[in-house]
Write a protein that holds these residues in place. Structure first.
Motif, short mmCIF file in Angstrom:
data_model
loop_
_atom_site.label_atom_id
_atom_site.label_comp_id
_atom_site.label_asym_id
_atom_site.label_seq_id
_atom_site.Cartn_x
_atom_site.Cartn_y
_atom_site.Cartn_z
N LEU A 630 57.16 -88.91 -2.38
CA LEU A 630 57.31 -88.45 -1.17
C LEU A 630 58.10 -89.41 0.09
O LEU A 630 57.80 -90.25 -0.24
CB LEU A 630 55.89 -87.91 -0.25
N PRO A 631 58.28 -88.37 0.93
CA PRO A 631 58.98 -89.62 1.96
C PRO A 631 58.20 -90.31 2.62
O PRO A 631 58.81 -90.88 3.42
CB PRO A 631 59.15 -87.58 3.52
N ASP A 632 56.67 -89.74 3.30
CA ASP A 632 55.71 -90.73 2.89
C ASP A 632 55.12 -91.55 2.59
O ASP A 632 54.09 -92.22 2.61
CB ASP A 632 54.69 -89.48 4.10
N GLY A 633 56.22 -91.55 1.32
CA GLY A 633 55.59 -92.42 0.89
C GLY A 633 54.09 -92.46 -0.62
O GLY A 633 53.90 -92.95 -1.71
N THR A 634 53.63 -91.29 -0.56
CA THR A 634 52.44 -90.50 -1.26
C THR A 634 52.98 -90.70 -3.22
O THR A 634 54.48 -90.23 -2.72
CB THR A 634 51.84 -89.70 -0.77
N ARG A 635 52.19 -90.82 -3.25
CA ARG A 635 52.66 -89.57 -5.32
C ARG A 635 51.90 -88.76 -5.28
O ARG A 635 50.98 -88.60 -5.43
CB ARG A 635 52.94 -91.16 -6.21
N ARG A 636 52.89 -87.74 -6.00
CA ARG A 636 52.61 -86.62 -6.44
C ARG A 636 52.39 -86.34 -7.89
O ARG A 636 53.97 -86.31 -8.04
CB ARG A 636 53.46 -85.46 -5.76
N GLU A 654 62.08 -81.92 0.68
CA GLU A 654 60.59 -82.04 1.39
C GLU A 654 61.18 -82.44 2.36
O GLU A 654 61.17 -84.12 2.27
CB GLU A 654 59.59 -82.33 0.80
N GLY A 655 60.20 -83.11 3.17
CA GLY A 655 60.02 -83.65 5.00
C GLY A 655 61.68 -83.87 5.13
O GLY A 655 61.94 -85.15 5.90
N GLU A 657 64.02 -84.84 3.33
CA GLU A 657 64.96 -85.93 2.76
C GLU A 657 66.73 -85.44 2.06
O GLU A 657 66.36 -84.43 2.08
CB GLU A 657 63.73 -86.18 1.05
#
Length: 683
Positions: A630-636, A654-655, A657
């Motif tokens: 995700l744009p904040d660096g977290t992984r889903r 998302e976000g 991007e």
């Protein structure tokens, strides 16, 4: 109302007929277009389990969401969904530990299970975004699984989903596709039977060759042949026998198997015998096994077993049908006619539609509700095969048939993942809040659920979905530990070396509990006797803890025959909730697989993507996982599979991007993950 065998009796207007019918709104005689619009309007990229007619199609046009296909015209080279539908786990070898009770027998009756996992059409190839699924886990009692289904309006020949085959193979269970020639009352056409048994100019049966080719390409183990369309004659029966004979010969060459259903007779008529006799013996002789129709009696099964032996066959190659579709364990069954407890078994058992354990529950059912019912079906009312309830009128498989195991090589690891869940966990953290099912991600699970040995109160043991270390579930022990309690987990045949270690990932949710690893290096003294365990203390900490235990003092060069845990509560007892999230046995350090090769997006339509890659070199791969960064660096977590292709749908930007980023990893047998292969999809 889903069609049942009883429905067919009413429609056919006869009190003596019997038939096997698939489940689902689109079963023969019903309009497939009546499905919910959302199911019919699926993405063009979404791969589905395959289904065919032998050759010709019905009149008219297919309903919404249905594609009519000819098996005769099929080829692996033109099968666009082959990579999504091909199983990847080879059929594991099994062994039989000493039976856990005195009534379960080894080497006698076996169990066949006919299961409808979904509709014929629009049955996703690789799982779906719901936890509400028949996630069978009691594989240790099953010898053969039939992927049940088919209908006159969709297709008659079904190849099983790859995740089902992978889960079954991991536990040593063969999986058969289904060839269903429906009764005329459910739209069956005799032309389809003639299509199936047509011969070429050389006198061979081209569709027999096609069936074997499909099973080989898709990685499953053969076919269940169910010819129930009336109106045939002796000439058609002769053609069917020739077809079956050739199918069996070709199947044997590919290590596949064929099961025949007691339906067509030597006269060509459909007349369910409820026995092996002169009317169907030649078809049985041309197959590996036969499913005996539900109209059997004690005397007909006794004579069937004798008849099989008189022609040099094993009586346990006969499956006596037990229809549990409507009433499950409430079904009245003459068990002594098949699997008497006081003498040798007569024939084997064929369960028709045991997914009743899920289907009879209300629409609000949870995975926990399903597994509680499924444990009741397979283990018995006592929910402990070592302490069966003698007053239970349902003779559960665990009290009649010896369980089997495939845990015989290192490394071995499990995170007690059932193949479905309410969330996805990694290292105890939630990396997806979406429900999911994918049986190909299922671990090898404890085969004797649940054996607890204590002089005090027996705690409840369940596969629980409220928390997990990895996947969607963990083992939860919940109860008062007023005496030390040993929980049997796995019967094994693991080599014991000087560097062998066992890792347990566990957590105490409430109460004081000390934990010991239980290891047995020999079989019990006899059926129904406990293992003689050696106990090793396990360190505990706060939250999830992975404890490494060296098997010091056990004979190097020996064999680990069983693994379990012993739990001891605080002095005076007390309520305890304790979770087991993972178990691993290894001889050396865990090696991560290489990165998947040549990963690419092979198809895109909006937020629906198809991905493909090649297997890496190096350490063995158990499965693959796909994450979105995700744009904040977290992984889903988006999903996992054992195949080398995957479909993911419904993605959106998302976000703010401009492109979606993905990471694809190979996961080894000890759940070590590779460096990621990265992919990008521009919005």
């Amino acid at each position: 109302m889903n069609p049942t065998r009883r429905t067919v009796l009413l429609v056919a207007g006869t009190g003596t007929a019997a038939a096997l019918l698939p489940a689902g709104p689109a079963a023969a005689g019903q309009d497939a277009a009546a499905r919910p619009a959302a199911e019919a309007a699926a993405s063009a990229l979404q791969p589905y389990a395959s289904y065919w007619y032998p050759d010709s199609f019905p009149s008219g046009s297919p309903g919404a969401g249905i594609t009519w296909r000819s098996l005769k015209a099929w080829s692996a080279a033109t099968d666009a969904d082959l990579a999504f539908n091909t199983a990847s786990v080879p059929l594991a070898e099994r062994f039989t530990p000493t039976p856990v009770n005195s009534t379960a027998r080894a080497g006698q009756a076996r169990i066949q299970s006919l299961v409808s996992f979904g509709p014929t059409a629009s049955n996703p190839s690789q799982g779906a975004a719901t936890a509400d699924y028949y996630a069978l886990t009691h594989w240790s009692y099953v010898d053969e699984l039939v992927f049940w289904g088919g209908s006159s309006g969709e297709g008659l020949i079904l190849a099983p989903n790859a995740p089902i085959v992978d889960a079954a193979h991991r536990h040593g269970v063969s999986v058969l596709g289904n060839v269903f020639l429906p009764p005329a009352a459910y739209g069956g056409q005799l032309q389809w039977t003639r299509d199936l048994v047509q011969k070429d100019a050389a006198g061979h049966y081209p569709l027999a060759s096609q069936l074997v080719a499909v099973a080989e390409a898709y990685g499953f183990d053969g076919w269940f042949v169910n010819a129930e369309t009336s109106g045939g004659n002796a000439a058609l029966a002769t053609d069917m026998l020739g077809f079956l004979t050739e199918l069996k010969a070709l199947s044997t060459a590919k290590r596949q198997r064929v099961t025949w259903y007691d339906s067509m007779t030597v006269s060509g008529s459909v007349s369910w015998q409820g026995a092996l006799n002169n009317q169907n013996r030649v078809f049985y002789q041309a197959a590996d096994t036969m499913f005996i129709d539900f109209r059997w009696s004690a005397s007909s099964l006794a004579s069937s077993g004798t008849n099989a032996q008189q022609i040099g066959r094993d009586r346990y190659e006969l499956w006596a049908g037990v229809d549990v579709e409507a009433n499950g364990w409430n079904r009245s069954v003459n068990w002594d006619a098949m699997v008497p407890s006081g003498s040798a078994h007569v024939v084997s058992v064929g369960f028709y539609r045991p997914e009743w354990t899920r289907n009879h529950l209300p629409a609000t059912r949870t995975p926990g509700d399903f597994h509680a019912a499924d444990d009741r079906f397979w283990s018995g009312r006592a929910l402990d095969p070592a302490r069966p309830d003698s007053t239970d009128t349902w003779r559960a498989p665990a009290v009649a048939v010896a369980d089997r195991s495939t845990v015989s090589g290192l490394p071995f690891a499990t995170t007690f993942n059932t193949g479905h869940g309410l969330r996805w966990y990694e290292d105890g953290e939630v990396t997806s809040t979406a429900q999911w099912n994918h049986l190909g991600l299922q671990d090898r699970l404890p085969s004797r659920r649940w054996v607890t040995r204590t002089t005090g109160q027996h705690p409840a043991v369940t596969l629980d979905f409220a928390d997990a270390w990895r996947g969607g579930s963990s083992v939860l022990v919940d109860g008062t530990l007023d005496a030390p309690t040993t929980l049997d987990l796995y019967g094994t045949r693991l080599p014991l070396g000087p560097d062998t270690v066992v890792e347990l990932t566990h957590r105490a949710d409430s109460g004081d509990v000390s934990v010991e690893l239980a290891v047995a290096t020999a079989e019990p003294s006899g059926p129904g006797q406990p293992y003689s365990y050696t106990y090793f203390p396990v360190a505990a900490g706060d939250g999830w803890e992975t404890s490494t235990v060296r098997l010091t003092g056990l004979p190097a060069g020996g064999t680990v025959h069983a693994l379990g845990v012993r739990l001891t509560g605080a002095e005076g007892g007390g309520a305890v909730k304790w979770r087991l999230g993972g178990l691993a046995v290894r001889d050396g350090d865990a090696q991560a697989p290489g990165t998947p090769a040549d990963a690419s997006i092979t198809g895109a339509s909006g937020g629906d993507l198809r991905l493909a890659w090649r297997a890496p070199t190096g350490a063995g791969v158990r499965q693959y996982t796909l994450h979105r960064v995700l744009p904040d660096g977290t992984r889903r977590f988006l999903g996992g599979t054992a195949q080398q292709a995957f479909f993911v749908g419904g993605l959106t930007a998302e976000g703010g991007e401009s492109a979606a980023r993905f990471e694809l990893r190979a996961v080894g047998e000890l759940y070590t993950a590779s460096a990621p292969a990265t992919l990008t999809h521009t919005w």
